[in-house]
Scaffold this active site. Structure first.
Site, PDB file in Angstrom:
ATOM      1  N   GLU A 165       0.831  -1.172  -0.245  1.00  0.00           N
ATOM      2  CA  GLU A 165       0.130  -0.197   0.058  1.00  0.00           C
ATOM      3  C   GLU A 165       0.975   1.183   0.061  1.00  0.00           C
ATOM      4  OE1 GLU A 165      -1.548  -2.779   0.416  1.00  0.00           O
ATOM      5  OE2 GLU A 165      -3.482  -2.164  -0.074  1.00  0.00           O
ATOM      6  N   TYR A 167       3.337   1.867   1.926  1.00  0.00           N
ATOM      7  CA  TYR A 167       4.001   2.510   3.219  1.00  0.00           C
ATOM      8  C   TYR A 167       5.586   2.056   3.382  1.00  0.00           C
ATOM      9  CZ  TYR A 167      -0.922   3.120   5.182  1.00  0.00           C
ATOM     10  OH  TYR A 167      -2.020   3.558   5.083  1.00  0.00           O
ATOM     11  N   ARG A 215       2.125  -8.698   4.244  1.00  0.00           N
ATOM     12  CA  ARG A 215       1.338  -7.878   3.280  1.00  0.00           C
ATOM     13  C   ARG A 215       2.289  -7.681   2.228  1.00  0.00           C
ATOM     14  NH1 ARG A 215      -4.173  -4.797   3.474  1.00  0.00           N
ATOM     15  NH2 ARG A 215      -4.833  -5.567   1.539  1.00  0.00           N
ATOM     16  N   HIS A 253      -1.692   3.777  -1.929  1.00  0.00           N
ATOM     17  CA  HIS A 253      -2.427   4.953  -1.543  1.00  0.00           C
ATOM     18  C   HIS A 253      -2.431   6.046  -2.483  1.00  0.00           C
ATOM     19  CE1 HIS A 253      -4.317   2.786   1.708  1.00  0.00           C
ATOM     20  NE2 HIS A 253      -3.439   3.081   2.734  1.00  0.00           N
ATOM     21  N   GLN A 340     -18.244   5.586   3.195  1.00  0.00           N
ATOM     22  CA  GLN A 340     -18.826   6.750   3.744  1.00  0.00           C
ATOM     23  C   GLN A 340     -18.491   6.940   5.215  1.00  0.00           C
ATOM     24  OE1 GLN A 340     -22.222   7.078   0.495  1.00  0.00           O
ATOM     25  NE2 GLN A 340     -22.482   8.648   1.838  1.00  0.00           N
TER      26      GLN A 340
END
Ligand code: NAP
Ligand code: SF4
Length: 675
Positions: A165, A167, A215, A253, A340
Site C-alpha cells: 500500500e 507504506y 502483506r 494509496h 462513507q
C-alpha cells in the site's frame, strides 16, 4: 452438503489450526486512540463471536517516527502491552484468534518526524520525509522486532507486517521512492533487504507457531512499481525468512486507480493473487472487494487463493461467518464499499463506523437491548431511514408495520442502484427485503400513510424522505427539462447533448449514468481495467498500462453546471470523490462552475458568470436535468403534529440538507435503540 465448503474448511499453519479460511483484514478504526480499551475489545470480540478465523488489528506503529499521525497507537512500552492484553484476552475468551498489524507509515506519516529511504515527498502527504542513515535503518528493524515481541507478550497470536500500500517497507522496494546507493538501495536485492531482515529477525526472536503474515504488494499501480518477477522473488525470500502466510497488497494509496471503491468489480484483483500460487509453498490470502460468502467461496474453489481477507464486510456485519455457516448468507448485512462511514471517517479524523451498520465501533455505546414493553410501531416510508428503523425496532422485539406508497422498498436507494458502478445497492435492498421477512415486519406497499391509518400505533415514525428541490429557473417548464428522478427512469427520453444543473452527488451520478449506452449492463471487469489503465504486472511494471486510462467514450456530450466556483465534486466522499471526478473527466464531461442561471428554452440554457451577470451565453442542450438538491417531504408529519400527535421524524423528512443514506440509517437505528 455443508454451506461454503471451501470457505469454512479449517487450515493448519504449523501446529496452529484456524477454524475456517476467513480473515478479518486490518482497518484503522481510531478506536485504539480513544484510550477506551474495553471498547476496542468489544469491537474485536463481537467479530470473534461471529466466527471469523483470524482477526488482524488496525495498523499499530513500531515507533514514533513510523506512526501514521502524531498520537497514533504504538506498541513500544509495557503500558501498550497492558492495553492490548485487554483485547487479546477477550478475543481468546470468545474462541477467536487475533494478530497485530505492525504499520510503519514512512513518508505517508502525517507529521514532521516522518522518515523514508529517500527525502521524496509523496503526492498525498503534507510533509517531506527525512532520509534514514544506515544506523537509523537498523533502529527501524529493531523497533519492528520489539513491537512483534511485545505483541507476543500482549497475547497476540501473531503479527502482520505491512509491506504494501505504499507504506515504509514498500517505499524501500520501489525505485521511485528509493534513490539510495548503499546496501539498502540500488539493486533489487538491496531494495528488498529491509522486509527480509524484518521478517527474518522477528522469526528468530519468536517461536515457530507465532503467525507472521507479510502483506506483499502484488501490483503497485504506481510508476516504476515492481514487475511480477520481482514480486515472486520477494515472496520466495519472505517465505525463506520465516513468514507463515502472504497477504495480497493491491495498489499504493497514492495510485490513481481505484482499488476498493464500490465501482471496483467484486474480486477484481484476485487474478493477481492467483499468479503467485505455485511459486511459494506457504498459503496465500486474496483481498479487496470480496464481500459475500459466494464470491469468497468461488475464489477458493477456483484456486485463486488459500484464504480470503475481508475488512469492511466485518464492519457491516460482525456475524458474517456464523450466518454463512448457518446457511443464512442472505441475512449478512452487505458492505456496499461506499467508504462513507469507514475510510472517509478515518481520513477526516473521525471514528470509523459503517453506513449499513451504525453500531460498528460503537458496540458499547449503541446497545440494542431487548424491549421490556412491546409496542406497536407504525413507520411511514421504506427508504433507508424507515427501513433501518423498522428492522432495529423489530430486532428489539417491537411489532412493526412499515407503510410505503411505492410498489417497492428502498426509496432513494432505488435511484442509486441504477448508476453504473453502484450495483451493490441491489444487494443492499435485497438484504432489507430479507430482514423484513425474517423479523415478520408487516409491510404495506402501494399504501399512502395517513393520520387515520396511524391511529392504532403506540409510536409513529415518519420517514417520508425528500422530493427534488425546485430551482425556479425561468423556462424550466419546457418539455426538454427533467428532474433527476425522471432522467433515471427507464422510459426517459434523453437527447445527445445534456446540461446537468447541480453538481452534487446526484449530479455526478446522473452524469455517469448518461455516459453509458446501456446503464443496466453489469460492469465488465476487463472494460473496467481498461478504463483505469490496469495491466498485468508480468508484462508492465507496476501493473500500469503504457497507454494509460482508456475508457469507453461517453455516448452523449454532457455539461455539468454549478453556481459555486470551487472544484466540482468538492463535497463528495473524501476517499471516493477523486474517482467520480476522474471517471467523468476521462469521458470529456465538461465541468462548468461559477455560473448564474438565466433562462431555459428549447435549445438549452443561458448562463452568465460573475456577480454582474453580464453577457449571457447559451449552453446548447437537447435535454436539461435538474439535480439541484432536495426538500423535505413532511406533509404527513405536519398534519400529525397539527392534530396533537407526536411523531418521530427521521431521515430526509427531518432534514433534507446534505442528507445521505449514512445519516438517515444512523438516525433510524439510534431512534430504534431508545423506543
Ligand atoms: P447536493 O449535494 O446538495 O447538491 C445539490 C446541487 O444543486 C449543488 O451542486 C448545488 O450547487 C445545486 N443547487 C442547490 N440549490 C440550487 C438552486 N436553487 N438552483 C440551482 N442549483 C442549486 O444534493 P444532491 O446532489 O441531490 O445529493 C443529495 C445527497 O446525497 C448529498 O448529501 C450527497 O452527498 C448524497 N449523495 C452522494 C453521492 C456520492 O457521494 N457519490 C451520490 C449521490 C448522492 P450550487 O449551489 O453550487 O449550484
Ligand atoms: Fe462498507 Fe460503506 Fe460500511 Fe464502509 S461504510 S464498511 S464501505 S458499507
Amino acid at each position: 452438503m455443508p454451506h461454503y465448503p471451501h470457505l469454512l474448511a479449517p487450515i493448519t499453519l504449523g501446529s496452529v489450526t484456524l477454524k475456517n479460511r476467513v480473515i478479518m483484514g486490518s482497518m484503522h478504526t481510531g478506536l485504539e486512540e480513544t484510550g477506551d480499551w474495553q471498547r476496542v475489545a468489544a469491537f474485536y470480540t463481537e467479530r470473534a463471536h461471529g466466527g471469523v478465523a483470524l482477526i488482524i488489528t488496525g495498523g499499530i506503529g513500531p515507533n514514533q517516527e513510523g506512526a501514521v499521525f502524531p498520537k497514533a497507537s504504538l506498541m513500544c512500552t509495557q503500558q501498550d502491552i497492558d492495553h492490548h492484553s485487554i483485547v487479546t484476552r477477550e478475543v481468546h475468551r470468545a474462541d477467536g484468534k487475533i494478530i497485530m498489524q505492525i504499520l510503519h507509515a514512512g513518508r505517508y506519516a502525517d507529521h514532521v518526524h516522518c522518515v523514508a529511504p529517500s527525502p521524496i515527498k509523496s503526492p498525498i502527504s503534507r510533509y517531506q520525509p527525512t532520509a534514514l542513515s544506515e544506523d537509523e535503518i537498523e533502529k527501524q528493524i529493531n523497533d519492528f522486532v520489539r513491537s512483534a515481541t511485545y505483541a507476543k507478550r500482549a497475547g497476540y497470536d501473531g503479527v502482520e507486517i505491512m509491506g504494501s500500500e505504499g507504506y515504509f517497507i514498500n517505499q524501500f522496494i520501489v525505485k521511485q521512492t528509493n534513490k539510495r546507493n548503499d546496501r539498502w538501495g540500488g539493486s533489487f536485492e538491496n531494495r528488498i533487504r529491509l522486509p527480509i531482515e524484518i521478517v527474518r529477525r522477528i522469526r528468530r526472536a519468536l517461536d515457530p507457531d507465532f503467525i507472521i503474515i507479510y502483506r506483499l504488494s502484488l501490483i503497485d499501480l504506481v510508476p516504476q512499481g515492481s514487475t511480477f518477477d520481482e514480486v515472486i522473488r520477494l515472496a520466495k525470500a519472505i517465505e525463506k525468512a520465516g513468514a507463515t502466510l502472504i497477504n495480497s497488497g493491491i495498489g499504493w494509496h497514492e495510485a490513481r486507480v481505484p482499488t476498493i471503491a464500490t465501482s471496483v468489480p467484486r474480486g477484481a484483483f484476485a487474478w493477481v493473487t492467483k499468479k503467485l500460487i505455485g511459486h511459494i509453498s506457504i498459503p496465500v490470502i486474496a483481498s479487496n472487494r470480496i464481500n459475500t460468502p459466494e464470491i469468497a467461496e468461488r475464489l477458493l474453489a477456483d484456486g485463486y487463493a488459500d484464504m480470503v481477507s475481508m475488512a469492511r464486510p466485518f464492519l457491516a456485519d460482525a456475524f458474517f461467518v456464523s450466518k454463512a455457516k448457518a446457511g443464512k448468507g442472505a441475512q449478512i448485512a452487505p458492505c456496499i464499499a461506499c467508504n462513507q462511514a469507514c475510510l472517509d471517517h478515518t481520513f477526516s479524523g473521525q471514528l470509523t463506523s459503517c453506513l449499513v451498520n451504525p453500531r460498528a465501533c460503537h458496540e458499547t455505546k449503541l446497545v440494542m437491548s431487548p424491549v421490556e414493553q412491546k409496542k406497536r410501531i407504525g413507520i411511514v416510508g421504506a427508504g433507508p431511514a424507515g427501513l433501518s428503523s423498522a428492522i432495529a425496532c423489530a430486532e428489539r422485539g417491537h411489532a412493526v408495520t412499515l407503510i410505503e406508497k411505492a410498489s417497492e422498498i428502498g426509496g432513494q436507494l432505488n435511484l442509486a442502484k441504477r448508476i453504473p458502478g453502484k450495483e451493490e445497492f441491489h444487494g443492499f435492498i435485497a438484504w432489507y427485503r430479507e430482514m423484513i421477512a425474517h423479523h415478520q415486519i408487516t409491510l404495506c406497499l402501494d399504501t399512502i400513510g395517513s393520520a387515520r391509518k396511524l391511529e392504532e400505533f403506540d409510536e409513529i415514525i415518519i420517514a417520508t424522505g425528500v422530493k427534488p428541490r425546485n430551482p425556479h429557473i425561468q423556462g424550466q417548464e419546457h418539455g426538454n427539462v427533467l428532474t433527476y428522478v425522471e432522467a433515471l427512469s427507464e422510459t426517459a427520453q434523453i437527447g445527445e447533448t445534456v446540461a446537468i444543473i447541480g453538481a452534487g452527488g446526484i449530479g455526478f451520478d446522473v452524469a455517469e449514468y448518461l455516459t453509458h449506452q446501456d446503464p443496466n449492463i453489469a460492469q465488465n471487469p476487463v472494460e473496467w481495467m481498461n478504463q483505469w489503465g490496469i495491466a498485468d504486472p508480468a508484462t508492465h511494471r507496476g501493473g500500469l498500462a503504457p497507454t494509460g486510462p482508456n475508457p469507453k467514450p461517453a455516448i452523449r456530450k454532457i455539461s455539468l453546471l454549478q453556481r459555486k466556483s470551487q472544484k466540482h465534486g468538492d463535497g463528495l466522499g473524501k476517499t471516493t470523490g477523486w474517482i467520480h471526478r476522474s471517471s467523468l473527466k476521462m469521458k470529456n464531461i465538461e465541468f462548468i462552475g461559477g455560473v448564474n442561471y438565466h433562462t431555459i428554452d428549447e435549445h438549452g440554457i443561458c448562463i452568465s458568470f460573475g456577480e454582474k451577470k453580464e453577457n449571457p451565453i447559451r449552453i446548447n442542450a437537447d435535454t436539461i436535468v435538474l439535480c439541484t438538491g432536495q426538500e423535505s417531504h413532511r406533509t404527513l408529519a405536519d398534519e400529525l403534529i397539527a392534530s396533537g400527535r407526536s411523531p418521530h421524524i427521521i431521515g430526509g423528512a427531518d432534514e433534507a440538507a446534505e442528507l445521505d443514506a449514512k445519516r438517515a440509517i444512523n438516525q433510524g437505528v439510534r431512534l430504534a435503540s431508545v423506543l
